[in-house]
Design an enzyme around this catalytic site. Structure first.
Site, short mmCIF file in Angstrom:
data_model
loop_
_atom_site.label_atom_id
_atom_site.label_comp_id
_atom_site.label_asym_id
_atom_site.label_seq_id
_atom_site.Cartn_x
_atom_site.Cartn_y
_atom_site.Cartn_z
N LYS B 250 0.88 -1.17 0.00
CA LYS B 250 0.00 0.00 0.00
C LYS B 250 0.91 1.22 0.00
O LYS B 250 1.86 1.29 0.78
CB LYS B 250 -0.90 0.01 1.23
CG LYS B 250 -2.08 0.99 1.13
CD LYS B 250 -3.23 0.60 2.04
CE LYS B 250 -4.41 1.56 1.91
NZ LYS B 250 -5.60 1.11 2.64
N HIS B 263 -4.63 5.77 4.77
CA HIS B 263 -5.67 5.49 3.77
C HIS B 263 -6.45 6.76 3.46
O HIS B 263 -6.83 7.49 4.37
CB HIS B 263 -6.63 4.42 4.32
CG HIS B 263 -7.80 4.14 3.44
ND1 HIS B 263 -7.78 3.16 2.48
CD2 HIS B 263 -9.01 4.75 3.35
CE1 HIS B 263 -8.95 3.15 1.86
NE2 HIS B 263 -9.70 4.10 2.36
N ARG B 335 -48.73 -11.26 -9.06
CA ARG B 335 -47.49 -12.02 -9.26
C ARG B 335 -47.70 -13.11 -10.31
O ARG B 335 -46.78 -13.42 -11.07
CB ARG B 335 -46.98 -12.63 -7.95
CG ARG B 335 -47.93 -13.62 -7.29
CD ARG B 335 -47.27 -14.31 -6.10
NE ARG B 335 -48.24 -15.10 -5.34
CZ ARG B 335 -47.98 -16.31 -4.83
NH1 ARG B 335 -46.79 -16.86 -4.97
NH2 ARG B 335 -48.90 -16.95 -4.15
N SER B 362 -42.45 -18.92 -6.23
CA SER B 362 -43.30 -17.98 -5.51
C SER B 362 -43.45 -16.67 -6.29
O SER B 362 -44.51 -16.07 -6.33
CB SER B 362 -42.71 -17.65 -4.13
OG SER B 362 -42.73 -18.79 -3.29
N GLU B 383 -29.19 -11.96 -2.29
CA GLU B 383 -29.81 -10.88 -3.06
C GLU B 383 -28.82 -9.79 -3.48
O GLU B 383 -28.96 -9.19 -4.53
CB GLU B 383 -30.95 -10.26 -2.26
CG GLU B 383 -32.11 -11.21 -1.97
CD GLU B 383 -31.81 -12.21 -0.84
OE1 GLU B 383 -30.88 -11.94 -0.04
OE2 GLU B 383 -32.49 -13.24 -0.77
N GLN B 444 -41.18 -11.10 6.12
CA GLN B 444 -41.31 -11.44 4.70
C GLN B 444 -42.06 -10.36 3.92
O GLN B 444 -42.27 -10.50 2.71
CB GLN B 444 -42.05 -12.77 4.53
CG GLN B 444 -41.69 -13.87 5.53
CD GLN B 444 -40.37 -14.54 5.24
OE1 GLN B 444 -40.17 -15.09 4.17
NE2 GLN B 444 -39.44 -14.48 6.19
#
Lengths: 645, 645
Positions: B250, B263, B335, B362, B383, B444
């Protein structure tokens, strides 16, 4: 009767309950649940040291069901051991077998997925959105270690679920932190929802991955009670945390449930009959072979000490720190002020714990790290894990402050929503918020946070509180005061802090409420309502407008939800004109003010948010101008607004 | 001159530029950038087959800089090879060395982090929020494979970044998909931002992890040109995808930049002087030793065919599918309708690709899977990876439709925001949205989506379009029509679909615009504005109110942003009373309507969203009632609202 035979009996019995529960509910995941029948039995009837009569006992081992949809098997076991449910110890009652048939009913404490906030205190966190439980278990384990408690934290994870990256963030974390008091079990039943799992998720691959992560995998037959018991008690070699890979049968005991694609399907009446035929109880019933051991030790007194800070003496607080210069100049960034507040809070209460995502020298949570390294948790660049670990710490009685850039919290919005559902006592501080960040550009700017957290602010939890309180302090004094209120308040709070330094607006003695606003100056023509950085920009605009003969009032609306009497408090009556300006995308402050005003229908509101997506700019001014919310733009909008009067 | 000497010369030269760029900008990450000096040189001057004069050539190899903050080194190399920048081929111009000194300026094409949408087409996606690039590279690789193109996709990742779970989701995906045309390089420089990386991120551990994931690790000295060249060209044994672990320094070349905590720090004027002293150019300059090879082959004609579907004949579309029964009954879930639309779109255009997170049975994206398995991408329960892979597919010319539950998209909101910044042509369909999901419960239910996507809908991209279009169709017909518009539209779109079946409201010939609304019935007393499931609930309420002598109009406000003439279009003039009801938390439809109304100041709006967090309930009605937005609650609110008139 042998241990194995007793467990086997129970596994059948509980599986019978599970099948009936889901059939009566008309929904649920019986196949995932029966796969865990033996594991659940060994855990809840033998290995876990807990008191079913007192689920609030802080000495108990805990179970985090990461694979939340499998919960019916836990409900069945818990009812069988006479476990207590309720919102709090004063309202506890024993769960009965009859309760089981109310699964998923609107009035039932047995929700479709685990959630302690709905009255099921056996659990510590709402799960069901997959991949989060290992982190929660790690947080509980950290809290236990901080308190010197001998607790084991068990976590059941699905193999389908093992594709979620957060699982591996959590395992890295467990390895880093040497959390040998966490015992993770993979429910390795070879099926996800729509299909078999891939080779990347096989028991063999899982074992390889776990070894590569520096943990100790033990692969067992998940329906062999002796093997389960042994694995749960295994002493890790070389002090490595143990991860059990339990090979199980999805839909164990019931042929119909074992088909691919049967995930999340309850049996119909006929199928239930057939299932109960297959799940025949053995002739001999176990007699007291299985009984959960109680946790040992005296329950420590809970630390309920209120947390408060004295009126902030900035010069004194900053003495000897890197912020002394800024304080001297009278221009302090709210992130700097938060660093000072965090340290003061850490000194005020042992419950205060800080977490950070490898940016503690930017968020300034490093102030706590330097003085109380045992209460600072370096989470590295893994925000999902950081939030769920914090939720675990909160469940373990700590007051966790999670820190990173406001933008990087977006990585963990699912975890944050679950923490909101849990009513977790979790605090988040998103630094470098808004477009004033400047040069780094939009990949580092927190601009969607107001909408997301604002949506949580507008709904009530099962405990009747806002889903989240949002705080956007405009100066160093209000930052410190609000940070103290944030620490003492019970519930989810998110604070936005800033990168650039800003003027100090308030006196150290100025009183603040968690939810409220400050009228900085009145104005007969219109009121400019802003928060955070934009209060200062709005001030500039108000001064320019004054020079043009327009009297604009200035309101620092630093919190969401708005106070119930917000419009009255700022003197906005019929005919009032309100200009709202914020450095984040819409859905936050302007939306809340417009909603309040539109209910009346006689107050006009014009709302300013970034017109376009930001880009890098060398100064905050450059970017504000680029997106159309600088002082000049505010003045132009104000004049347009009044012109149309 | 040897290859190694030529690369070394270039590495020094580029590092000199990088240091000066960041010093002039006053910000930036020179230490991360110089660590990549040799790797960048070998890639951009030797290995990558691309045409600097035509960055839009679809045959070119591509580089995804996941470690986005290291971008200055890429800018420097690209300017040196005379790379072209610009918003599109008609506006291309050569980047010059002088451009480099404009890094991070508001008017510069050289943004703080990569973003093609700001005019730097060498890149395919905005990066900078860490951990996303490997997924993008995988998506580009998939698109290349679908098109039979011989392209290699390179991706540079940081070791600090390797803690992000998404990296491992992506590597699982690359293994699953056998994407041997992806070559990942870890910039293993041992430091994150605030500290050294942990043992979990060491080069040795990374190699172990990669091997456990079924990929082939090659560890090299990241400053050895021959080793880099060799590793980049290595033919994977047993067809395993190769992952290079490059040990780098680095702040290579500059002592001051090599300190921990350096950094993201630019050198000051004095530091720059010292750096240029250390980065002394060798006496011999390379003569044409390094020259990027052009991609071979004829550039295929881009598929720009417009996408349209005929007016939907539901009976015909559903013939032979599992939805035939629902269509027969006239009650179809949106759906289900989307499943039919997706298949029709897949037949209409080869560009249509569907992705799913293990819930295709689903979401009903399985319709495409069954007929066009080569255009269906099973992403498993991951996801974050799914969204960034979709962004890569979009950059590769596909029209990707990502599918999962609306709630599970929350897992990927950071990735979605980055896709919005990219102006990615990415479509998302969140099923089981809102509280009508019922029995599964809030873990959900998609309830924060309206606020988040609404905030993107309210801002403009660099291309002048809404950050995202949100679609919430109320019936099967509108779902199919909007899905077709969604596919043909260029930009980010998010559609919410429902679990339960609902009535059909529209004729197949009803014309729809992407952004618009439908007045279903007029009403003189008030207008009820709703979307999705709530249109049906509002209809029930309107009927009951009619029975009580109250005439409530009904508006299906199916999109965000609202049309510019929304209030006019629904006939809301001065004195109008609007009741908005939605099955998601606030910040979405009600906020948008209130904002529009409050600008006028003479229209009243009362907004209904779930009052409390939902829980499981056996029917949608149970949950709607529980959270206070059922037809009965709407009626009560309407009467209160009018009572106050």
């Amino acid at each position: 009767m042998t241990f194995a035979a007793a467990v086997h009996y129970k596994a059948i019995e509980l599986s019978r309950h599970v099948c009936r529960m889901c059939t009566e509910a008309g929904s649920g995941h019986p196949s995932s649940a029966t796969a865990l029948a033996h594991i659940t039995t060994v855990l809840l009837y033998h290995t876990m040291r807990y008191d079913p009569a007192n689920p609030w006992n802080p000495l108990s081992d805990r179970l985090v069901l990461s694979e939340g949809h499998a919960v019916p098997i836990i409900y069945a076991a818990y009812a069988d051991v006479g476990g207590v449910v309720g919102a709090d110890p004063k309202h506890g009652r024993k769960l009965s077998l009859d309760d089981l048939w109310t699964l998923r009913d609107i009035a039932s404490v047995l929700d479709g997925h685990p959630n302690p906030a709905l009255g099921f205190p056996f659990f510590d966190a709402a799960t069901g959105s997959l991949g989060q439980g290992v982190s929660v278990a790690a947080g509980l384990a950290l809290a236990a270690r901080m308190d010197g408690l001998d607790k084991t934290l068990y976590c059941i994870v699905g193999d389908g679920e093992s594709r979620e990256g957060q699982i591996w963030e959590a395992l890295d974390f467990i390895a880093d932190q040497h959390l040998t008091n966490v015992r993770v079990l993979f429910n390795s039943n070879k099926m996800g929802q729509s299909d078999y799992v891939s080779p990347q998720q096989s028991a063999a691959t899982l074992a390889r991955k776990i070894r590569a992560y520096g943990l100790h995998p033990i692969t067992i037959n998940g329906h062999d009670p002796v093997a389960i018991r042994k694995a749960l008690a295994a002493r890790p070699p070389k002090g490595k945390p143990v991860v059990i890979i339990a090979k199980t049968q999805k839909g164990w005991g019931v042929k119909e449930l074992q088909q691919v694609g049967y995930h999340g399907k309850p049996l119909d009446a006929k199928g239930l009959q057939a299932a109960l035929e297959q799940l025949k109880l053995p002739a001999r019933k176990p007699q007291d072979v299985l009984c959960p051991p109680l946790p040992r030790g005296e329950i420590p007194k809970a630390d309920r000490q209120a947390i408060a800070l004295a009126d902030p003496d900035l010069v004194k607080m900053a003495e000897g720190t890197k912020f002394a210069g800024a304080v001297q100049k009278g221009k302090v960034a709210t992130r700097q002020a938060f660093g000072l507040a965090l340290l003061a809070l850490g000194r005020a209460s042992k419950r205060i714990v800080a977490l950070d995502g490898d940016v503690s020298n930017s968020t300034f949570s490093e102030t706590l790290r330097k003085e109380f390294p045992d209460r600072f948790v370096e989470c590295r660049i893994a925000e999902q894990n950081m939030i769920s670990v914090a939720a675990g710490l909160a469940a373990g009685g700590k007051i966790p402050f999670a820190n990173t850039f406001a933008k990087f919290f977006v990585r963990a919005y699912d975890q944050i929503e679950m923490a909101a559902n849990t009513c977790a006592n979790l605090k988040m501080v998103g630094s470098h918020s808004g477009v004033s960040l400047g040069a780094d550009g939009p990949s580092q700017m927190g601009v969607v946070d107001a909408a997301f957290f604002g949506s949580l602010a507008g709904v009530r939890t099962p405990k009747g509180r806002p889903g989240c309180v949002v705080l956007v302090p405009s100066d160093a004094i209000s930052t410190i005061k609000l940070a103290a209120l944030m620490a003492d308040y019970e519930g989810l709070v998110y604070m936005r802090t800033l990168r650039p330094e800003t003027a100090i607006l308030y006196q150290p003695s100025e009183p603040f409420r968690l939810i409220g606003q400050k009228v900085l100056s009145p104005g007969k023509d219109l009121a400019i309502i802003a928060w955070g950085y934009m209060v200062h920009e709005a001030r500039k605009a108000a001064e320019r407008l004054k020079g043009e003969g327009i009297e604009a009032g200035l309101v620092d609306a630093y919190s969401l939800p708005l106070a119930a009497d917000f419009l009255e408090a700022i003197g906005a009556g019929p005919g009032a004109k309100l200009l709202v300006v914020e450095d984040n995308y819409g859905g936050g402050l302007g939306s809340a003010v417009a909603a309040a005003a539109a209910q009346r229908g006689n107050i006009r509101v014009t709302s300013m948010t970034p017109r376009t997506m930001p880009k890098s700019g060398k100064t905050a001014d450059d970017v504000l101008r680029f997106v159309g919310i600088d002082a000049g733009a505010i003045c132009r909008r104000a004049k347009e607004f009044l012109g149309k009067a």
